[in-house]
Design an enzyme around this catalytic site. Sequence first.
Site, PDB file in Angstrom:
ATOM      1  N   GLY A  53       0.843  -1.190   0.000  1.00  0.00           N
ATOM      2  CA  GLY A  53       0.000   0.000   0.000  1.00  0.00           C
ATOM      3  C   GLY A  53       0.873   1.232   0.000  1.00  0.00           C
ATOM      4  CD  GLN A  58       3.251   5.745   2.820  1.00  0.00           C
ATOM      5  OE1 GLN A  58       2.293   5.225   2.255  1.00  0.00           O
ATOM      6  NE2 GLN A  58       4.172   5.020   3.424  1.00  0.00           N
ATOM      7  CB  CYS A 104       4.948   2.404   7.830  1.00  0.00           C
ATOM      8  SG  CYS A 104       4.531   3.904   6.931  1.00  0.00           S
ATOM      9  CG  LEU A 105       6.575   1.016   1.836  1.00  0.00           C
ATOM     10  CD1 LEU A 105       5.972   1.289   0.472  1.00  0.00           C
ATOM     11  CD2 LEU A 105       7.722   0.025   1.732  1.00  0.00           C
ATOM     12  CG  HIS A 146      -0.930   1.623   7.404  1.00  0.00           C
ATOM     13  ND1 HIS A 146      -0.054   1.080   8.314  1.00  0.00           N
ATOM     14  CD2 HIS A 146      -0.182   2.442   6.621  1.00  0.00           C
ATOM     15  CE1 HIS A 146       1.158   1.568   8.090  1.00  0.00           C
ATOM     16  NE2 HIS A 146       1.115   2.385   7.060  1.00  0.00           N
ATOM     17  CD  GLU A 147      -1.237   2.797   2.629  1.00  0.00           C
ATOM     18  OE1 GLU A 147      -0.828   3.964   2.547  1.00  0.00           O
ATOM     19  OE2 GLU A 147      -0.488   1.831   2.867  1.00  0.00           O
ATOM     20  CG  HIS A 150       0.232   7.041   5.422  1.00  0.00           C
ATOM     21  ND1 HIS A 150       1.321   7.511   6.110  1.00  0.00           N
ATOM     22  CD2 HIS A 150       0.458   5.714   5.243  1.00  0.00           C
ATOM     23  CE1 HIS A 150       2.177   6.511   6.334  1.00  0.00           C
ATOM     24  NE2 HIS A 150       1.666   5.407   5.817  1.00  0.00           N
TER      25      HIS A 150
HETATM   26 ZN   LIG Z   1       2.498   3.520   5.963  1.00  0.00          ZN
END
Ligand SMILES: [Zn+2]
Length: 193
Positions: A53, A58, A104-105, A146-147, A150
């Site tokens: 995702g 991000q 998380c990236l 989660h997204e 963000h």
């Molecule tokens: Zn994340």
Amino acid sequence: MGLDPKALALRTIITLPDPRLRNVCEPVPEVDQAVRALMTDLLETMYDAPGIGLAAAQIAIKKRVIVIDVAKRKDDSASADPMVFANPEILWASEETSSYEEGCLSIPEYYEEVIRPARVRVGFLDRDNKRQEIEADGILSTCLQHEIDHLNGVLFIDHISKLKRDRVIKKFTKAAKQAGPDKKSGGRDMPAV
Ligand SMILES: [Zn+2]
């Protein structure tokens, strides 16, 4: 990034403690050509990372756009199932909860159990600017939440204890001062998102 023309669409994923991760993103007026191009870039950047995702926040874009693909996780040879969402909004969440070890990236190589509603219904605009709703459970439900977090400047570490959160923020702040972040996420309970 190399000379592969496909790599030209790759965007840089910002990481903790970049303050832009705390931006609240703005709704897109409609899904037009520019938003579709952003969706494509997000997907390519997500696959390259690799993750399941990615939110526009991000890559430091303040637009309410996210992409998800949880299909590849089950079997690397499975065909991709890219999902794109503009202006995603949680319309309903179950009282029942579930726990996933999230990553998380934007917080590379850090994983922690997070408890969230087990199921959610999400409204959004699709790639053709059509209004859609999806009901999700399991990893897709967690990933959507989660997204969407963000887009509101919320990170998964905001859902864990203050002690653990302060520790990871301190670690990343220290690391950022020493070197540029260029780490890949590892395969854990839940791939990084
Ligand atoms: Zn994340």
